[in-house]
Design a protein around this motif. Structure first.
Motif, mmCIF file in Angstrom:
data_model
loop_
_atom_site.group_PDB
_atom_site.id
_atom_site.type_symbol
_atom_site.label_atom_id
_atom_site.label_comp_id
_atom_site.label_asym_id
_atom_site.label_seq_id
_atom_site.Cartn_x
_atom_site.Cartn_y
_atom_site.Cartn_z
ATOM 1 N N SER A 111 0.818 -1.201 0.000
ATOM 2 C CA SER A 111 0.000 0.000 0.000
ATOM 3 C C SER A 111 0.862 1.265 0.000
ATOM 4 N N ILE A 126 0.725 4.218 -2.857
ATOM 5 C CA ILE A 126 0.484 5.630 -2.503
ATOM 6 C C ILE A 126 1.649 6.496 -2.990
ATOM 7 N N GLU A 179 -2.524 -5.174 -4.496
ATOM 8 C CA GLU A 179 -2.657 -4.160 -3.445
ATOM 9 C C GLU A 179 -1.940 -2.859 -3.845
ATOM 10 N N SER A 215 -4.061 0.665 -4.149
ATOM 11 C CA SER A 215 -3.673 1.913 -3.471
ATOM 12 C C SER A 215 -3.368 3.007 -4.479
ATOM 13 N N ARG A 250 -6.581 4.248 -5.840
ATOM 14 C CA ARG A 250 -7.346 4.976 -4.819
ATOM 15 C C ARG A 250 -6.834 6.418 -4.720
ATOM 16 N N TYR A 251 -5.510 6.581 -4.800
ATOM 17 C CA TYR A 251 -4.927 7.924 -4.658
ATOM 18 C C TYR A 251 -4.723 8.632 -6.003
#
Ligand SMILES: [Zn+2]
Length: 300
Positions: A223, A227, A258, A262, A265-266
């Motif tokens: 993660s 990020i 994963e 991440s 997501r960002y």
């Protein structure tokens, strides 16, 4: 005409001749533990052996080396994994030992250049490269240019601060990506969690079997990588992202899932560049070193 690449590592030195995008006549020798002039001699010998085996005329040497580097003065500022390398005039000494002009590049930048020109990002206009193994390295390449920065610190993406107050990093600061997402970082967490020493090989095996403690450690590390990639993509806006290194390539598909979760997501609401896995493996450093010289002398 061809060029020679030398990849200087903490344990071994690799040399090879770059001919039409391929490394020929690869020579590998151990890195002398006494450091200093012995390392220069070993590199010069490896280069000479590679040139002789390839049987071609060589124009220059490209050197990939751990850093940080002082590009203006051709020096290694310090390299913790090689003895006696502090403010070391490596370019001048290697030129004296070989008689060839030497062009140097930071090893992670060299690998980035290789993946950009000949590997997973071949054909892309710009590439953000990240390698996750015992450290985190990387680089940003656009066209034929590698971002070095004014002080040779450009692309030191292992030391972006992810978690202020987090675990201490080898650079002396806290919460760097490198202190959170590398093999040694995961081994530290495994020791705390399993109350015994555990290498990444065993940790990844447990993770792939679905062990909950191993999963928490490995997924958290993944993660952080995702990020960090999202943050860096917003800085550099590359066409392609390339992810490599022992952790990224060996932790398994669930690790990569994963990372991508991440990352996405960002990156929500942003244009998302594709992430490719590195293609050149351990050859990337050597190829990139040779490419550094080839670009300087107009052969690539
Ligand atoms: Zn750091």
């Amino acid at each position: 005409m061809s060029v020679v690449g030398i990849d200087l590592g903490g344990t071994k030195i690799m040399a090879g001749v770059l001919c039409e995008g391929v490394i020929k006549a690869r020579v590998t020798v151990p890195t002398p533990e006494e450091g200093g002039q012995a390392v220069i001699e070993a590199m010069a010998q490896a280069a000479r052996a590679a040139i002789e085996a390839a049987g071609v005329v060589v124009q220059a040497i490209g050197l990939g080396t751990p850093g940080p580097l002082d590009f203006k003065r051709g020096r290694i500022k310090f390299a913790p994994n090689i003895a006696n390398f502090t403010d070391f005039p490596i370019v001048e000494l290697l030129e004296q030992a070989t008689g060839y002009k030497v062009y140097m590049e930071n090893d992670a930048n060299a690998a980035a250049l290789a993946e950009h020109k000949l590997g997973a990002a071949q054909g892309a206009e710009s590439t953000l490269y990240m390698t996750v193994s015992t450290g985190v390295g990387g680089g940003f390449v656009w066209g034929n240019k590698v971002l070095r920065g004014v002080n040779g610190q450009g692309g030191e993406i292992g030391h972006i601060t992810m978690q202020p107050g987090g675990p201490l990093c080898g650079c002396g600061l806290d919460g760097c990506l490198e202190a959170l997402a590398t093999g040694p970082a995961m081994e530290r967490m495994a020791l705390a969690s399993f109350k015994r020493e555990m290498g990444t090989r065993e940790l990844f095996a447990l993770f792939q079997q679905g062990d909950p403690r191993a999963s928490r450690i490995v997924l958290q590390a993944a993660s952080w990588v995702g990020i960090a990639l999202a943050s860096l993509v917003k800085c550099y806006d590359p066409e392609v992202v390339v992810l490599g290194g022992g952790v990224a390539l060996n932790a398994g598909p669930a690790y990569l899932d994963e990372v991508m979760r991440s990352y996405h997501r960002y990156m929500e609401n942003w244009i998302i560049p594709p992430v490719h896995l590195a293609k050149l493996g351990s050859e990337a450093g050597l190829l990139g070193a040779a490419l550094t010289a080839a670009l300087e002398v107009g052969e690539a």
